[in-house]
Design an enzyme around this catalytic site. Sequence first.
Site, PDB file in Angstrom:
ATOM      1  CD1 TRP A   1      77.569  57.804  62.466  1.00 35.83           C
ATOM      2  CD2 TRP A   1      76.502  57.215  60.595  1.00 35.83           C
ATOM      3  NE1 TRP A   1      76.503  58.645  62.318  1.00 35.83           N
ATOM      4  CE2 TRP A   1      75.817  58.295  61.171  1.00 35.83           C
ATOM      5  CE3 TRP A   1      76.014  56.672  59.404  1.00 35.83           C
ATOM      6  CZ2 TRP A   1      74.681  58.855  60.613  1.00 35.83           C
ATOM      7  CZ3 TRP A   1      74.884  57.225  58.849  1.00 35.83           C
ATOM      8  CH2 TRP A   1      74.222  58.307  59.449  1.00 35.83           C
ATOM      9  CD  GLU A   2      81.160  56.165  64.377  1.00 36.43           C
ATOM     10  OE1 GLU A   2      80.043  56.097  64.922  1.00 36.43           O
ATOM     11  OE2 GLU A   2      81.674  55.204  63.763  1.00 36.43           O
TER      12      GLU A   2
ATOM     13  CG  HIS B   1      72.768  50.112  60.575  1.00 39.76           C
ATOM     14  ND1 HIS B   1      72.641  51.357  61.173  1.00 39.76           N
ATOM     15  CD2 HIS B   1      74.037  49.716  60.803  1.00 39.76           C
ATOM     16  CE1 HIS B   1      73.779  51.692  61.738  1.00 39.76           C
ATOM     17  NE2 HIS B   1      74.650  50.717  61.530  1.00 39.76           N
TER      18      HIS B   1
ATOM     19  CG  ASN C   1      84.759  55.848  49.678  1.00 35.85           C
ATOM     20  OD1 ASN C   1      85.054  54.980  50.490  1.00 35.85           O
ATOM     21  ND2 ASN C   1      83.508  56.148  49.387  1.00 35.85           N
TER      22      ASN C   1
ATOM     23  NE  ARG D   1      84.981  44.125  45.637  1.00 32.44           N
ATOM     24  CZ  ARG D   1      84.437  42.972  45.262  1.00 32.44           C
ATOM     25  NH1 ARG D   1      84.524  41.911  46.033  1.00 32.44           N
ATOM     26  NH2 ARG D   1      83.820  42.867  44.102  1.00 32.44           N
TER      27      ARG D   1
END
Length: 164
Positions: A67-68, A98, A123, A137
Site C-alpha cells: 500500500w505504501e 483487502h 511494477n 516467482r
Amino acid sequence: MCRASSECPVPDFSGELRAVANTRFAIVASRWNPRIVDALIDGARRAFAAHGVDAATVDLVRVPGAWEIPVAAAKLARGGRYNAIVALGCVVRGDTRHYEQVADNCAQGLMRVALDHGVPVLNGVLVVEVHADAVARAGGAHGNKGEEAAQAALEIVDLWKKLV
C-alpha cells in the site's frame, strides 16, 4: 528525399539491456512477506550488477507494505534523482477484499507516479492467489520477477536516453 515510402528508412527505437552512464535507480520494497520480497530484491540487485550497474547507484527504500509503495515512489520521482524506480512487494489473497484493494490500488498508483512524473516505474509487486505462487516467482520455477523488473528498468532507461 525519398520517392516512395519503401525507400525511406523508418526510425526504430528500442532499449538495450545495459547500464547507461550517469544513471541512478531506486528499489522501493515492502517489508511485508519478507522471505519473498527479499528474494525479489536480491534478484533485482543481481540483474543490475550483471549488466554493469554499480551497486552504489542503486538505492533501496523499504516501506511497510505494498500500500505504501506508490507514495514512496512518488516522493522519489519528485526528487528527480532517479532515472527509474523498481517497485517490489508481494500481496497474497486472503479471506477479505483487502487483497484486491491493495493490489489494484498499488498498481494504479505506480502507473500514476510514472505518468505524473515522467519517471519509469517498473511494477514487480507480485499479486498471487497462494503463497506457493509467490515462491515460484521469487526465484522458483517461474524465475525471479525482481530480476525481470530490474532488466526492464535498464532497457527503459536506455530507451529514454535514445529518445532525448
